[in-house]
Every structure is written in structure tokens, then in C-alpha cells.
Write an enzyme that holds these catalytic residues in place. Sequence first.
Site, PDB file in Angstrom:
ATOM      1  N   SER A 107     -92.485 -78.464 -28.196  1.00  0.00           N
ATOM      2  CA  SER A 107     -93.735 -77.525 -27.799  1.00  0.00           C
ATOM      3  C   SER A 107     -94.355 -77.059 -29.098  1.00  0.00           C
ATOM      4  O   SER A 107     -95.337 -76.573 -28.916  1.00  0.00           O
ATOM      5  CB  SER A 107     -93.049 -76.559 -27.101  1.00  0.00           C
ATOM      6  OG  SER A 107     -92.331 -75.762 -27.798  1.00  0.00           O
ATOM      7  N   HIS A 153     -81.334 -76.923 -37.244  1.00  0.00           N
ATOM      8  CA  HIS A 153     -81.010 -75.734 -36.293  1.00  0.00           C
ATOM      9  C   HIS A 153     -79.225 -75.787 -36.081  1.00  0.00           C
ATOM     10  O   HIS A 153     -79.174 -74.762 -35.169  1.00  0.00           O
ATOM     11  CB  HIS A 153     -81.776 -75.328 -35.088  1.00  0.00           C
ATOM     12  CG  HIS A 153     -83.388 -75.118 -35.386  1.00  0.00           C
ATOM     13  ND1 HIS A 153     -84.141 -75.516 -34.539  1.00  0.00           N
ATOM     14  CD2 HIS A 153     -83.842 -74.788 -36.440  1.00  0.00           C
ATOM     15  CE1 HIS A 153     -85.286 -75.080 -35.054  1.00  0.00           C
ATOM     16  NE2 HIS A 153     -85.135 -74.798 -36.253  1.00  0.00           N
TER      17      HIS A 153
HETATM   18  C1  LIG Z   1     -90.867 -68.000 -31.400  1.00  0.00           C
HETATM   19  C2  LIG Z   1     -91.460 -68.284 -32.717  1.00  0.00           C
HETATM   20  C3  LIG Z   1     -92.807 -67.621 -33.057  1.00  0.00           C
HETATM   21  N1  LIG Z   1     -90.528 -67.898 -33.859  1.00  0.00           N
HETATM   22  C4  LIG Z   1     -90.503 -68.296 -34.850  1.00  0.00           C
HETATM   23  O1  LIG Z   1     -90.778 -69.553 -35.119  1.00  0.00           O
HETATM   24  C5  LIG Z   1     -89.409 -67.704 -35.851  1.00  0.00           C
HETATM   25  C6  LIG Z   1     -90.181 -66.942 -36.750  1.00  0.00           C
HETATM   26  C7  LIG Z   1     -91.029 -67.383 -37.622  1.00  0.00           C
HETATM   27  C8  LIG Z   1     -90.514 -67.986 -38.923  1.00  0.00           C
HETATM   28  N2  LIG Z   1     -91.887 -68.220 -39.274  1.00  0.00           N
HETATM   29  C9  LIG Z   1     -93.107 -68.030 -38.499  1.00  0.00           C
HETATM   30  C10 LIG Z   1     -94.602 -68.251 -38.480  1.00  0.00           C
HETATM   31  C11 LIG Z   1     -95.095 -68.014 -37.479  1.00  0.00           C
HETATM   32  C12 LIG Z   1     -94.718 -67.038 -36.560  1.00  0.00           C
HETATM   33  C13 LIG Z   1     -93.220 -66.964 -36.463  1.00  0.00           C
HETATM   34  C14 LIG Z   1     -92.327 -67.521 -37.419  1.00  0.00           C
HETATM   35  N3  LIG Z   1     -88.646 -68.760 -36.594  1.00  0.00           N
HETATM   36  C15 LIG Z   1     -87.336 -68.572 -37.088  1.00  0.00           C
HETATM   37  O2  LIG Z   1     -86.896 -67.382 -37.158  1.00  0.00           O
HETATM   38  C16 LIG Z   1     -86.703 -69.686 -37.908  1.00  0.00           C
HETATM   39  C17 LIG Z   1     -85.335 -70.225 -37.409  1.00  0.00           C
HETATM   40  C18 LIG Z   1     -85.902 -70.895 -36.087  1.00  0.00           C
HETATM   41  C19 LIG Z   1     -84.650 -71.350 -35.434  1.00  0.00           C
HETATM   42  C20 LIG Z   1     -84.048 -70.587 -34.286  1.00  0.00           C
HETATM   43  N4  LIG Z   1     -83.058 -71.468 -33.465  1.00  0.00           N
HETATM   44  C21 LIG Z   1     -83.472 -72.452 -32.681  1.00  0.00           C
HETATM   45  N5  LIG Z   1     -82.433 -73.059 -31.845  1.00  0.00           N
HETATM   46  C22 LIG Z   1     -81.061 -73.001 -32.315  1.00  0.00           C
HETATM   47  C23 LIG Z   1     -80.424 -71.939 -31.468  1.00  0.00           C
HETATM   48  C24 LIG Z   1     -80.201 -72.235 -29.962  1.00  0.00           C
HETATM   49  O3  LIG Z   1     -80.501 -73.580 -29.494  1.00  0.00           O
HETATM   50  O4  LIG Z   1     -79.724 -71.566 -28.952  1.00  0.00           O
HETATM   51  S1  LIG Z   1     -84.999 -72.744 -32.158  1.00  0.00           S
HETATM   52  C25 LIG Z   1     -84.937 -73.488 -30.716  1.00  0.00           C
HETATM   53  O5  LIG Z   1     -86.097 -73.286 -29.929  1.00  0.00           O
HETATM   54  C26 LIG Z   1     -86.971 -74.189 -30.185  1.00  0.00           C
HETATM   55  C27 LIG Z   1     -87.533 -74.923 -28.885  1.00  0.00           C
HETATM   56  O6  LIG Z   1     -88.360 -75.777 -29.176  1.00  0.00           O
HETATM   57  P1  LIG Z   1     -88.279 -77.119 -28.329  1.00  0.00           P
HETATM   58  O7  LIG Z   1     -87.203 -77.799 -28.813  1.00  0.00           O
HETATM   59  O8  LIG Z   1     -89.613 -77.653 -28.699  1.00  0.00           O
HETATM   60  O9  LIG Z   1     -88.189 -76.915 -26.697  1.00  0.00           O
HETATM   61  P2  LIG Z   1     -89.193 -76.153 -25.731  1.00  0.00           P
HETATM   62  O10 LIG Z   1     -88.465 -76.115 -24.666  1.00  0.00           O
HETATM   63  O11 LIG Z   1     -89.901 -75.268 -26.488  1.00  0.00           O
HETATM   64  O12 LIG Z   1     -90.182 -77.413 -25.494  1.00  0.00           O
HETATM   65  C28 LIG Z   1     -89.729 -78.699 -24.860  1.00  0.00           C
HETATM   66  C29 LIG Z   1     -91.188 -79.585 -25.071  1.00  0.00           C
HETATM   67  O13 LIG Z   1     -90.545 -80.833 -24.646  1.00  0.00           O
HETATM   68  C30 LIG Z   1     -91.416 -81.520 -23.774  1.00  0.00           C
HETATM   69  N6  LIG Z   1     -90.643 -82.134 -22.603  1.00  0.00           N
HETATM   70  C31 LIG Z   1     -89.879 -81.676 -21.602  1.00  0.00           C
HETATM   71  N7  LIG Z   1     -89.366 -82.733 -20.782  1.00  0.00           N
HETATM   72  C32 LIG Z   1     -89.801 -83.812 -21.848  1.00  0.00           C
HETATM   73  C33 LIG Z   1     -89.361 -85.293 -21.388  1.00  0.00           C
HETATM   74  N8  LIG Z   1     -88.628 -85.517 -20.397  1.00  0.00           N
HETATM   75  N9  LIG Z   1     -90.085 -86.025 -22.590  1.00  0.00           N
HETATM   76  C34 LIG Z   1     -90.694 -85.623 -23.433  1.00  0.00           C
HETATM   77  N10 LIG Z   1     -90.901 -84.463 -23.762  1.00  0.00           N
HETATM   78  C35 LIG Z   1     -90.468 -83.703 -22.705  1.00  0.00           C
HETATM   79  C36 LIG Z   1     -92.420 -80.331 -23.016  1.00  0.00           C
HETATM   80  O14 LIG Z   1     -93.467 -80.580 -22.764  1.00  0.00           O
HETATM   81  C37 LIG Z   1     -92.188 -79.218 -24.459  1.00  0.00           C
HETATM   82  O15 LIG Z   1     -93.471 -79.659 -25.213  1.00  0.00           O
HETATM   83  C38 LIG Z   1     -86.248 -75.363 -30.921  1.00  0.00           C
HETATM   84  O16 LIG Z   1     -86.621 -75.218 -32.260  1.00  0.00           O
HETATM   85  C39 LIG Z   1     -84.662 -74.968 -30.617  1.00  0.00           C
HETATM   86  O17 LIG Z   1     -84.005 -75.384 -31.845  1.00  0.00           O
HETATM   87  N11 LIG Z   1     -86.176 -68.987 -39.185  1.00  0.00           N
HETATM   88  C40 LIG Z   1     -86.873 -68.556 -40.169  1.00  0.00           C
HETATM   89  O18 LIG Z   1     -88.161 -68.509 -39.821  1.00  0.00           O
HETATM   90  O19 LIG Z   1     -86.255 -68.122 -41.339  1.00  0.00           O
HETATM   91  C41 LIG Z   1     -86.896 -67.713 -42.131  1.00  0.00           C
HETATM   92  C42 LIG Z   1     -87.404 -68.561 -43.082  1.00  0.00           C
HETATM   93  C43 LIG Z   1     -87.814 -69.987 -42.797  1.00  0.00           C
HETATM   94  C44 LIG Z   1     -88.288 -71.026 -43.725  1.00  0.00           C
HETATM   95  C45 LIG Z   1     -88.402 -70.528 -44.895  1.00  0.00           C
HETATM   96  C46 LIG Z   1     -88.357 -69.290 -45.062  1.00  0.00           C
HETATM   97  C47 LIG Z   1     -87.768 -68.242 -44.299  1.00  0.00           C
END
Ligand SMILES: CC(C)NC(=O)[C@H](Cc1c[nH]c2ccccc12)NC(=O)[C@H](CCCC/N=C(/NCCC(=O)O)S[C@H]1O[C@H](COP(=O)(O)OP(=O)(O)OC[C@H]2O[C@@H](n3cnc4c(N)ncnc43)[C@H](O)[C@@H]2O)[C@@H](O)[C@H]1O)NC(=O)OCc1ccccc1
Length: 228
Positions: A177, A109
Site C-alpha cells: 500500500s 522487517h
Molecule cells: C505508518 C507509517 C506512517 N509509519 C512509518 O512508516 C514508520 C515511521 C516513519 C519512518 N519514516 C517515516 C516517514 C514518514 C512518516 C512516517 C515514518 N516507519 C517505521 O517505524 C520504520 C519501521 C517500519 C516497519 C514496521 N514493521 C512492519 N512489519 C513487521 C511487523 C509485523 O509484521 O507485525 S510494517 C508492516 O506494515 C506494512 C504493511 O504494508 P503492506 O505490506 O503494504 O500491507 P497493507 O495491508 O498496508 O497493503 C496491502 C496492499 O496489497 C494490496 N493487495 C491486497 N490483496 C492483493 C492481491 N491479492 N494481489 C495484489 N495486491 C493485493 C492492497 O491493495 C494493498 O495496497 C509492511 O511494511 C509490513 O511489514 N522504522 C523506522 O522508520 O526506523 C527509523 C529509521 C529508518 C530508516 C532510516 C533511519 C531511521
Amino acid sequence: MADIRNIVILTGAGISAESGIDTFRDAGGLWEQHRVEDVATPEAFARDPDLVLRFYDMRREAIQTKAPNPAHRALARLDREWEGRLLIVTQNVDDLHERAGAERVLHMHGEHLNAWCTACDTRSRWTGPLIDRPDCPACGEPRLRPDIVWFGEMPYRMEDIYAAMRGAHLFVSIGTSGAVYPAAGFVRDARSLGAKTLELNLERSQGSGWFDETRLGPASELVPSWVD
Ligand SMILES: CC(C)NC(=O)[C@H](Cc1c[nH]c2ccccc12)NC(=O)[C@H](CCCC/N=C(/NCCC(=O)O)S[C@H]1O[C@H](COP(=O)(O)OP(=O)(O)OC[C@H]2O[C@@H](n3cnc4c(N)ncnc43)[C@H](O)[C@@H]2O)[C@@H](O)[C@H]1O)NC(=O)OCc1ccccc1
């Protein structure tokens, strides 16, 4: 681990949480303070570039004040000592894996500490702000944007990620997540390619059901105990 030679590790915001970097979805997470569609989409950048550039300038400055934690260091140690194939695929845009010493790291990313010129397509190491529209070091055009994959944009080096998955005996997911695709689908891809799958996370994720094993707890404890 005897029959494990090739490993793919996916990391998310949870591995950097204990370094003081906000996660996205946890309480008080980034996406609670800002609407994704206002700051992390190409449409948002076209609509209000100042808002987006300030959002990333703030985060770029913040991560340079943070340090790797025991989870980053344990993965760096594994990277140094593991003779088989290993790839750390991170969704994180911070540089804590590298600052801990890991080398086999792929930022799917993007990276905070890079700027991307939309005039000449050059990526340059960048630690300062972008809000004042500085000139691109390569072409001199004031057309730099954060080198970050926004929603709706194609993640980086997908072919390298799938190539690594094709030979993997073990797929490990740490601190994510499972809410964002295509990364959230990797566990299913890895399983279908015959790899064992392990999740290390603070709480069960949206993809927990796909893992052979899930260990719950803070990454700073789970990752060193898994590596050692
Ligand atoms: C919201 C979601 C439904 N939307 C998507 O997924 C979309 C659309 C989509 C595509 N395919 C799909 C299929 C189904 C549904 C939707 C889609 N995806 C896209 O747009 C992607 C692009 C997505 C990337 C966006 N950019 C980021 N980041 C950079 C920006 C920035 O940083 O500002 S995403 C960003 O959010 C995501 C966050 O997730 P996590 O890192 O998991 O963080 P989160 O806070 O959610 O969770 C934290 C976890 O850690 C745990 N935790 C917390 N503390 C601890 C601790 N101490 N120890 C251990 N674990 C811990 C918690 O329990 C929790 O579980 C990461 O990926 C992060 O990089 N691009 C794309 O699809 O292009 C076309 C394509 C692709 C492939 C092939 C053909 C075409």
C-alpha cells in the site's frame, strides 16, 4: 526487457493475501483487529509482553498452515532463471517466498520463524510459541523476542537494499500500500537512480503516482503474466 539486467522487487502483504495471510490495512486486516501501538512497537513489548508474544505466536502458527501461491512461484522461477542481478526485498515476515523456492530474498522487517535473544543477540530458527519464555538455545537466558522490526525500529540490511537499488535497471513493487517507510520511499529512490518503475497491485497505492506503469489486479495473475 532487453536492456534490463538488474532488478529489485519489493513485496508486501498483498502477495501473500491469496495464500490466506491477512494483510494489514485491507478490510478486516491485522491492524483492524489490533492497534499497531499495542502489538508492534518496542514500547508495547515493554508494557505488555504477553499481549505482544501471543499476537506473534498466533501469526507464527498460522503461517505454517499456509502455502505459496502462483505469484510466489513465478518470482521463484524468475529467481532461478534470471542471469542478471535480482533481489526480492520483502516487507513480509512469512517464509512463502523461500517455500516457493526463491533464494535471493531479503526480509527487511524480519521473519516469523526466527527468535531473537535480547541477552546474547543470537537469532535462532523458531517455529513454536514464545509466550512460555523458553530459554535461548545459544545462551540459555529466557530472553527471546520475535525477530520482527517493530515501528520505530531500524529495518534490516538497508545498506544491502540501497546497494542493489544503485545498480538497478528496473524496480517492481508488488502487493504493497506504500504506507510504511522507509519501504514506501524506495520507488522515488529507484527513479532518482535511473531505474524504470512498475507497480503490480490490486488497487492504486499511496505511491502509485511515482511509477512509470501500474497494472491492477490480483498478484496470482499479474505476477506470472509479468514474469512469463
Ligand atoms: C505508518 C507509517 C506512517 N509509519 C512509518 O512508516 C514508520 C515511521 C516513519 C519512518 N519514516 C517515516 C516517514 C514518514 C512518516 C512516517 C515514518 N516507519 C517505521 O517505524 C520504520 C519501521 C517500519 C516497519 C514496521 N514493521 C512492519 N512489519 C513487521 C511487523 C509485523 O509484521 O507485525 S510494517 C508492516 O506494515 C506494512 C504493511 O504494508 P503492506 O505490506 O503494504 O500491507 P497493507 O495491508 O498496508 O497493503 C496491502 C496492499 O496489497 C494490496 N493487495 C491486497 N490483496 C492483493 C492481491 N491479492 N494481489 C495484489 N495486491 C493485493 C492492497 O491493495 C494493498 O495496497 C509492511 O511494511 C509490513 O511489514 N522504522 C523506522 O522508520 O526506523 C527509523 C529509521 C529508518 C530508516 C532510516 C533511519 C531511521
